[in-house]
Write an enzyme that holds these catalytic residues in place. Structure first.
Site, PDB file in Angstrom:
ATOM      1  N   SER A  25       0.916  -1.283   0.320  1.00 45.20           N
ATOM      2  CA  SER A  25       0.073   0.155  -0.216  1.00 45.20           C
ATOM      3  C   SER A  25       0.271   1.728  -0.354  1.00 45.20           C
ATOM      4  O   SER A  25       1.952   1.864  -1.092  1.00 45.20           O
ATOM      5  CB  SER A  25      -1.021  -0.229   1.378  1.00 45.20           C
ATOM      6  OG  SER A  25      -1.849   0.914   1.339  1.00 45.20           O
ATOM      7  N   ASP A  40     -10.333  -3.737  -5.653  1.00 46.44           N
ATOM      8  CA  ASP A  40      -9.049  -2.801  -4.457  1.00 46.44           C
ATOM      9  C   ASP A  40      -9.921  -1.544  -4.399  1.00 46.44           C
ATOM     10  O   ASP A  40     -10.003  -1.462  -5.662  1.00 46.44           O
ATOM     11  CB  ASP A  40      -7.805  -2.452  -5.160  1.00 46.44           C
ATOM     12  CG  ASP A  40      -7.233  -1.888  -4.121  1.00 46.44           C
ATOM     13  OD1 ASP A  40      -7.188  -1.200  -3.007  1.00 46.44           O
ATOM     14  OD2 ASP A  40      -5.714  -2.117  -3.825  1.00 46.44           O
ATOM     15  N   HIS A  67      -8.036  -4.728  -1.088  1.00 41.59           N
ATOM     16  CA  HIS A  67      -7.070  -3.843  -0.815  1.00 41.59           C
ATOM     17  C   HIS A  67      -5.870  -4.910   0.178  1.00 41.59           C
ATOM     18  O   HIS A  67      -4.420  -4.759  -0.279  1.00 41.59           O
ATOM     19  CB  HIS A  67      -6.783  -2.936  -0.166  1.00 41.59           C
ATOM     20  CG  HIS A  67      -6.131  -1.538   0.240  1.00 41.59           C
ATOM     21  ND1 HIS A  67      -5.654  -1.194  -1.637  1.00 41.59           N
ATOM     22  CD2 HIS A  67      -4.883  -1.066   0.662  1.00 41.59           C
ATOM     23  CE1 HIS A  67      -4.480  -0.080  -1.133  1.00 41.59           C
ATOM     24  NE2 HIS A  67      -4.028  -0.298   0.564  1.00 41.59           N
TER      25      HIS A  67
HETATM   26  C1  MLT Z   1      -1.439   5.854   0.282  1.00 45.96           C
HETATM   27  O1  MLT Z   1      -1.998   6.579   0.440  1.00 45.96           O
HETATM   28  O2  MLT Z   1      -0.698   5.505  -0.082  1.00 45.96           O
HETATM   29  C2  MLT Z   1      -2.415   4.867  -0.774  1.00 45.96           C
HETATM   30  O3  MLT Z   1      -3.577   5.522  -0.767  1.00 45.96           O
HETATM   31  C3  MLT Z   1      -2.800   3.935   0.014  1.00 45.96           C
HETATM   32  C4  MLT Z   1      -2.540   3.986   1.391  1.00 45.96           C
HETATM   33  O4  MLT Z   1      -2.035   3.813   2.680  1.00 45.96           O
HETATM   34  O5  MLT Z   1      -4.037   3.510   2.029  1.00 45.96           O
END
Ligand code: MLT
Length: 202
Positions: free
Chosen positions: A103, A153, A184
């Site tokens: 992520s 996701d 996700h």
């Molecule tokens: C981010 O902020 O890098 C993306 O939205 C993924 C997350 O951290 O949720």
């Protein structure tokens, strides 16, 4: 001395690449140690904690909203992470690591690949998205990248992960992109695919 709180676990086996473990939003340096051991037993593990706080939750760069990034901060923080990796390599005597990011951690790893192509030996990007709208023309010269996306996701649209795969391929990376029946969150398939992929490149 490095500016990142981190964990380091030395290699316990020969021949496995060191891993740079990069957690998701709200995680920390402990989160991915177990995953690292599952996908590459014996690897040295270098695991920093993101230095940006969002309502107390550690991240690797600032965002304006979910999926909307402060790109100036992305650039600054990616370079800072690159410096950390260089310092840690000297301190611990390890080779260039393979990033394993989830992520937000996958997004900073993608930015690092594009901004400082020499830092990483490769990357496993779990639920990553395009980190920069106008990245520099990077020269990745065959750097192996495994991109694992979730079909359902809610944070990363399929078009976005496809664009990231195309961007990295254009920059010269050797990209394997798989879309899993997942959201996700990580699934068992991520672990299996990552382990097999490392076994094939190492
Ligand atoms: C981010 O902020 O890098 C993306 O939205 C993924 C997350 O951290 O949720």
């Amino acid at each position: 001395e490095t500016p990142f709180i981190h964990r380091f676990e030395p290699a316990t086996g020969a021949g496995s690449p060191p891993l740079l473990l990069l957690h998701g939003t709200g995680g920390d340096e402990n989160d991915l140690l177990g995953l690292g051991k599952m996908i590459s037993p014996g690897s040295a593990l270098l695991s920093p904690r993101g230095r940006v706080l969002e309502h107390g939750m550690p991240r690797f760069f600032r965002r304006l909203a979910e999926g909307v990034f402060d790109e100036e901060d992305v650039r600054r923080r990616a370079l800072e992470l690159g410096d950390f990796v260089s310092e840690a390599r000297k301190q611990y005597g390890i080779a260039a690591p393979l990033a394993v990011g989830f992520s937000n951690g996958a997004n900073i790893a993608a930015a690092l690949l594009l901004l400082k192509p020499d830092v990483l030996a490769g990357a496993i990007l779990l639920r990553a998205m395009v980190p920069l709208s106008d990245p520099p023309e990077a020269q990745l010269g065959g750097t192996p990248v495994l991109l694992l996306s979730g079909q359902g996701d809610p944070i990363v649209p399929a078009s976005n992960s496809a664009r990231l795969a195309a961007l990295l391929t254009k920059a010269g990376a050797s990209v394997t992109h798989k879309v899993l029946p997942a959201g996700h969150q990580l699934s068992q398939a991520d672990v299996t695919l990552a382990r097999d992929w490392i076994g094939n490149i190492a």
